[in-house]
Each structure stands twice: as structure tokens, then as C-alpha cells.
Design a protein around this motif. Structure first.
Motif, PDB file in Angstrom:
ATOM      1  N   TYR A  10       0.842  -1.200   0.000  1.00 25.54           N
ATOM      2  CA  TYR A  10       0.000   0.000   0.000  1.00 25.54           C
ATOM      3  C   TYR A  10       0.876   1.248   0.000  1.00 25.54           C
ATOM      4  O   TYR A  10       0.625   2.206  -0.746  1.00 25.54           O
ATOM      5  CB  TYR A  10      -0.917   0.014   1.224  1.00 25.54           C
ATOM      6  CG  TYR A  10      -2.247  -0.662   1.000  1.00 25.54           C
ATOM      7  CD1 TYR A  10      -3.384   0.082   0.704  1.00 25.54           C
ATOM      8  CD2 TYR A  10      -2.378  -2.041   1.079  1.00 25.54           C
ATOM      9  CE1 TYR A  10      -4.613  -0.533   0.491  1.00 25.54           C
ATOM     10  CE2 TYR A  10      -3.604  -2.672   0.882  1.00 25.54           C
ATOM     11  CZ  TYR A  10      -4.714  -1.910   0.588  1.00 25.54           C
ATOM     12  OH  TYR A  10      -5.924  -2.518   0.374  1.00 25.54           O
ATOM     13  N   LEU A  11       1.904   1.277   0.829  1.00 24.56           N
ATOM     14  CA  LEU A  11       2.793   2.433   0.885  1.00 24.56           C
ATOM     15  C   LEU A  11       3.486   2.645  -0.460  1.00 24.56           C
ATOM     16  O   LEU A  11       3.613   3.768  -0.946  1.00 24.56           O
ATOM     17  CB  LEU A  11       3.829   2.234   1.994  1.00 24.56           C
ATOM     18  CG  LEU A  11       3.284   2.152   3.425  1.00 24.56           C
ATOM     19  CD1 LEU A  11       4.400   1.788   4.393  1.00 24.56           C
ATOM     20  CD2 LEU A  11       2.627   3.464   3.835  1.00 24.56           C
ATOM     21  N   GLN A  12       3.939   1.542  -1.053  1.00 26.03           N
ATOM     22  CA  GLN A  12       4.590   1.614  -2.360  1.00 26.03           C
ATOM     23  C   GLN A  12       3.642   2.169  -3.404  1.00 26.03           C
ATOM     24  O   GLN A  12       4.014   3.009  -4.232  1.00 26.03           O
ATOM     25  CB  GLN A  12       5.078   0.230  -2.773  1.00 26.03           C
ATOM     26  CG  GLN A  12       5.717   0.184  -4.150  1.00 26.03           C
ATOM     27  CD  GLN A  12       6.102  -1.235  -4.553  1.00 26.03           C
ATOM     28  OE1 GLN A  12       5.938  -2.171  -3.773  1.00 26.03           O
ATOM     29  NE2 GLN A  12       6.601  -1.382  -5.755  1.00 26.03           N
ATOM     30  N   THR A  13       2.399   1.733  -3.376  1.00 27.77           N
ATOM     31  CA  THR A  13       1.410   2.179  -4.353  1.00 27.77           C
ATOM     32  C   THR A  13       1.135   3.676  -4.219  1.00 27.77           C
ATOM     33  O   THR A  13       1.065   4.399  -5.220  1.00 27.77           O
ATOM     34  CB  THR A  13       0.103   1.390  -4.183  1.00 27.77           C
ATOM     35  OG1 THR A  13       0.347   0.019  -4.499  1.00 27.77           O
ATOM     36  CG2 THR A  13      -0.999   1.928  -5.082  1.00 27.77           C
ATOM     37  N   ILE A  14       0.995   4.154  -2.995  1.00 27.24           N
ATOM     38  CA  ILE A  14       0.747   5.579  -2.782  1.00 27.24           C
ATOM     39  C   ILE A  14       1.911   6.407  -3.318  1.00 27.24           C
ATOM     40  O   ILE A  14       1.714   7.428  -3.983  1.00 27.24           O
ATOM     41  CB  ILE A  14       0.512   5.865  -1.286  1.00 27.24           C
ATOM     42  CG1 ILE A  14      -0.768   5.179  -0.803  1.00 27.24           C
ATOM     43  CG2 ILE A  14       0.432   7.371  -1.021  1.00 27.24           C
ATOM     44  CD1 ILE A  14      -0.914   5.133   0.709  1.00 27.24           C
ATOM     45  N   LEU A  15       3.126   5.955  -3.047  1.00 24.56           N
ATOM     46  CA  LEU A  15       4.305   6.693  -3.530  1.00 24.56           C
ATOM     47  C   LEU A  15       4.349   6.699  -5.054  1.00 24.56           C
ATOM     48  O   LEU A  15       4.606   7.732  -5.678  1.00 24.56           O
ATOM     49  CB  LEU A  15       5.572   6.068  -2.962  1.00 24.56           C
ATOM     50  CG  LEU A  15       6.875   6.785  -3.342  1.00 24.56           C
ATOM     51  CD1 LEU A  15       6.909   8.181  -2.739  1.00 24.56           C
ATOM     52  CD2 LEU A  15       8.088   5.987  -2.884  1.00 24.56           C
ATOM     53  N   GLU A  16       4.091   5.546  -5.646  1.00 27.01           N
ATOM     54  CA  GLU A  16       4.168   5.455  -7.104  1.00 27.01           C
ATOM     55  C   GLU A  16       3.083   6.291  -7.776  1.00 27.01           C
ATOM     56  O   GLU A  16       3.345   7.008  -8.747  1.00 27.01           O
ATOM     57  CB  GLU A  16       4.044   4.000  -7.548  1.00 27.01           C
ATOM     58  CG  GLU A  16       4.187   3.826  -9.053  1.00 27.01           C
ATOM     59  CD  GLU A  16       4.087   2.369  -9.480  1.00 27.01           C
ATOM     60  OE1 GLU A  16       3.633   2.142 -10.604  1.00 27.01           O
ATOM     61  OE2 GLU A  16       4.442   1.485  -8.685  1.00 27.01           O
ATOM     62  N   LEU A  17       1.860   6.230  -7.257  1.00 22.96           N
ATOM     63  CA  LEU A  17       0.766   6.977  -7.873  1.00 22.96           C
ATOM     64  C   LEU A  17       0.957   8.485  -7.743  1.00 22.96           C
ATOM     65  O   LEU A  17       0.448   9.253  -8.557  1.00 22.96           O
ATOM     66  CB  LEU A  17      -0.569   6.565  -7.253  1.00 22.96           C
ATOM     67  CG  LEU A  17      -1.063   5.158  -7.597  1.00 22.96           C
ATOM     68  CD1 LEU A  17      -2.338   4.827  -6.824  1.00 22.96           C
ATOM     69  CD2 LEU A  17      -1.309   5.012  -9.095  1.00 22.96           C
ATOM     70  N   SER A  18       1.693   8.908  -6.732  1.00 19.81           N
ATOM     71  CA  SER A  18       1.952  10.338  -6.544  1.00 19.81           C
ATOM     72  C   SER A  18       3.187  10.803  -7.299  1.00 19.81           C
ATOM     73  O   SER A  18       3.527  11.984  -7.256  1.00 19.81           O
ATOM     74  CB  SER A  18       2.129  10.657  -5.061  1.00 19.81           C
ATOM     75  OG  SER A  18       3.329  10.084  -4.565  1.00 19.81           O
ATOM     76  N   SER A  19       3.868   9.874  -7.989  1.00 18.34           N
ATOM     77  CA  SER A  19       5.127  10.172  -8.694  1.00 18.34           C
ATOM     78  C   SER A  19       6.169  10.761  -7.750  1.00 18.34           C
ATOM     79  O   SER A  19       7.035  11.529  -8.165  1.00 18.34           O
ATOM     80  CB  SER A  19       4.884  11.127  -9.869  1.00 18.34           C
ATOM     81  OG  SER A  19       4.033  10.548 -10.825  1.00 18.34           O
ATOM     82  N   GLY A  20       6.074  10.389  -6.469  1.00 18.22           N
ATOM     83  CA  GLY A  20       7.052  10.867  -5.505  1.00 18.22           C
ATOM     84  C   GLY A  20       6.755  12.237  -4.935  1.00 18.22           C
ATOM     85  O   GLY A  20       7.504  12.732  -4.083  1.00 18.22           O
ATOM     86  N   ASP A  21       5.691  12.885  -5.385  1.00 21.64           N
ATOM     87  CA  ASP A  21       5.328  14.211  -4.888  1.00 21.64           C
ATOM     88  C   ASP A  21       4.671  14.081  -3.515  1.00 21.64           C
ATOM     89  O   ASP A  21       3.602  13.484  -3.380  1.00 21.64           O
ATOM     90  CB  ASP A  21       4.366  14.880  -5.870  1.00 21.64           C
ATOM     91  CG  ASP A  21       4.030  16.317  -5.494  1.00 21.64           C
ATOM     92  OD1 ASP A  21       4.281  16.707  -4.341  1.00 21.64           O
ATOM     93  OD2 ASP A  21       3.512  17.048  -6.353  1.00 21.64           O
ATOM     94  N   GLU A  22       5.298  14.663  -2.501  1.00 26.90           N
ATOM     95  CA  GLU A  22       4.821  14.496  -1.128  1.00 26.90           C
ATOM     96  C   GLU A  22       3.492  15.187  -0.875  1.00 26.90           C
ATOM     97  O   GLU A  22       2.816  14.898   0.116  1.00 26.90           O
ATOM     98  CB  GLU A  22       5.876  15.037  -0.151  1.00 26.90           C
ATOM     99  CG  GLU A  22       7.204  14.289  -0.226  1.00 26.90           C
ATOM    100  CD  GLU A  22       8.247  14.887   0.690  1.00 26.90           C
ATOM    101  OE1 GLU A  22       7.858  15.452   1.732  1.00 26.90           O
ATOM    102  OE2 GLU A  22       9.439  14.791   0.371  1.00 26.90           O
TER     103      GLU A  22
END
Length: 218
Positions: A10-22
Motif C-alpha cells: 500500500y505504501l509503495q502504491t501511494i508513492l508510485e501513484l503520486s510520482s514521488g510528490d509528497e
């Protein structure tokens, strides 16, 4: 799948979908679609992750990673993409096979192993399906790209990367889409039908759903 693996995915998916934008908030529906789970499952897991201090959930707006959550996601992505690269470039596996095996190995790989693997591979910057590999200091500035679905009719595009999803990787291999190839959007079939792409010698139909997870160069 164990709960610990589920949480890190889940954490990986959130990071990927945001393109790394915090600052980019990701919706429950985006996560559900990406992981092929129900929105209620997403809500339940996000509640656990928020309680653990790894995500911030803003009702009706979306979720972002906290710094601890981001570090966990980056560690997993770095491990996964380096193992993928090893499988594809050194073992001759297809991208989907390399991805599948990395999914079964990345959670158990320690820092020393991952750093050694990076040196052995001569510090690759991108995974076999075009996604950025975080460096040893977890630097990660993924550029924002358009999806294939966002391409205009009759536009000519070059395929940049594919989302980290086994079914998608198997799909693009089946229809014959490769990174770096150039295609023209010939048409979109009615009733939310597939995009018809042409490279000048053959036509390929790509579903709208798949087109959301295929990225193109501007």
C-alpha cells in the motif's frame, strides 16, 4: 499475503501513484484500482497505516505518506526494482517474470544485499519497465508524465514506462508494446472502447484501463 507485506505494498502504491510528490493526495479509488482490491479494503488498511503513523488521511480528499511511510516505501521500491533489473538483464527473464520474482524477494532483502546488487549492476537508474530506482540515500524525484489515455487523437507518442503491476506487464508483452517504441493514436473506439495504436506497420488495441498505467514522453 501477510499483513506486513500488504502494508508495504500500500505504501509503495501511494508513492508510485503520486510520482514521488509528497503533496499529491491519492484517492481510495485510485489505490483500489491499482491493487485490484475493494474500496472498503483500502479504507481499512489506510486506517491501520494512519494509526501506525505512516500515512495522513484527509477525508474526501485523499492520502499522503508521512516521512516514516515514505522511507518504508522507498526502501521497498529500491529493493524491488534492483532485483527486477537483475532478473531481466542478467538472467534473461521477461519483464513480467522479473517483476513476479522480485515481488517474492524484495521484502526480505537487507540493505547490504541491495547495495551490493546495485554495484554489481553498475548503478542502473531505471527499472526494466522504465521506472526510476531510488539511490542508496533514497533520493527519488520521479518526473511527472502523461498517461497513454491522455494522449490526443492522431498524436504520435513514445512509450516511456509501465506501472509496476504484474497483469499490466503481462498485457503489454502479449500485445507487443515495448518501451521506447513510437505509436500514433489512430482512433478511440466508441462506448469507452480501446485506443487503436499504429506504428506504421501494425495496429494494436489498448484498453482504456491499461492506458491509465502506460506512460508516455512529452
Amino acid at each position: 499475503m501477510s499483513e506486513s507485506i500488504s502494508k508495504t505494498q500500500y505504501l509503495q502504491t501511494i508513492l508510485e501513484l503520486s510520482s514521488g510528490d509528497e503533496t499529491t493526495k491519492i484517492s481510495n479509488n485510485q489505490i483500489a484500482e491499482h491493487l485490484n482490491v475493494t474500496p472498503s479494503s483500502v479504507s481499512n488498511m489506510l486506517a491501520k497505516l494512519q494509526e501506525a503513523g505512516e500515512v495522513d488521511v484527509v477525508p474526501y480528499y485523499g492520502v499522503t505518506l508521512t516521512e516514516p511511510g515514505r522511507q518504508t516505501a522507498l526502501r521497498l521500491i529500491r529493493s524491488h526494482r534492483l532485483i527486477e533489473t537483475f532478473g531481466a538483464t542478467k538472467l534473461g527473464l521477461s519483464i513480467s517474470e522479473a517483476h513476479f520474482n522480485a515481488d517474492n524477494l524484495d521484502h526480505d532483502a537487507d540493505v547490504e544485499f541491495v547495495d551490493a546488487l546495485e554495484r554489481f549492476l553498475d548503478f542502473p537508474k531505471y527499472s526494466p519497465h522504465g521506472l526510476l530506482i531510488p539511490d542508496a540515500n533514497f533520493n527519488y524525484e520521479q518526473e511527472k508524465l502523461r498517461t497513454l489515455r491522455e494522449a490526443k487523437d492522431l498524436e504520435t507518442v513514445t512509450l516511456n514506462s509501465f506501472t509496476e503491476d504484474l497483469e499490466l506487464l503481462q498485457y503489454v508483452e502479449t500485445v507487443g508494446l515495448e518501451l521506447g517504441t513510437t505509436w500514433t493514436i489512430k482512433e478511440r473506439l466508441p462506448f469507452d472502447g480501446p485506443l487503436v495504436l499504429s506504428d506504421g506497420s501494425r495496429d494494436v488495441q489498448v484498453t482504456q484501463h491499461a492506458a491509465d498505467f502506460i506512460f508516455i514522453n512529452d
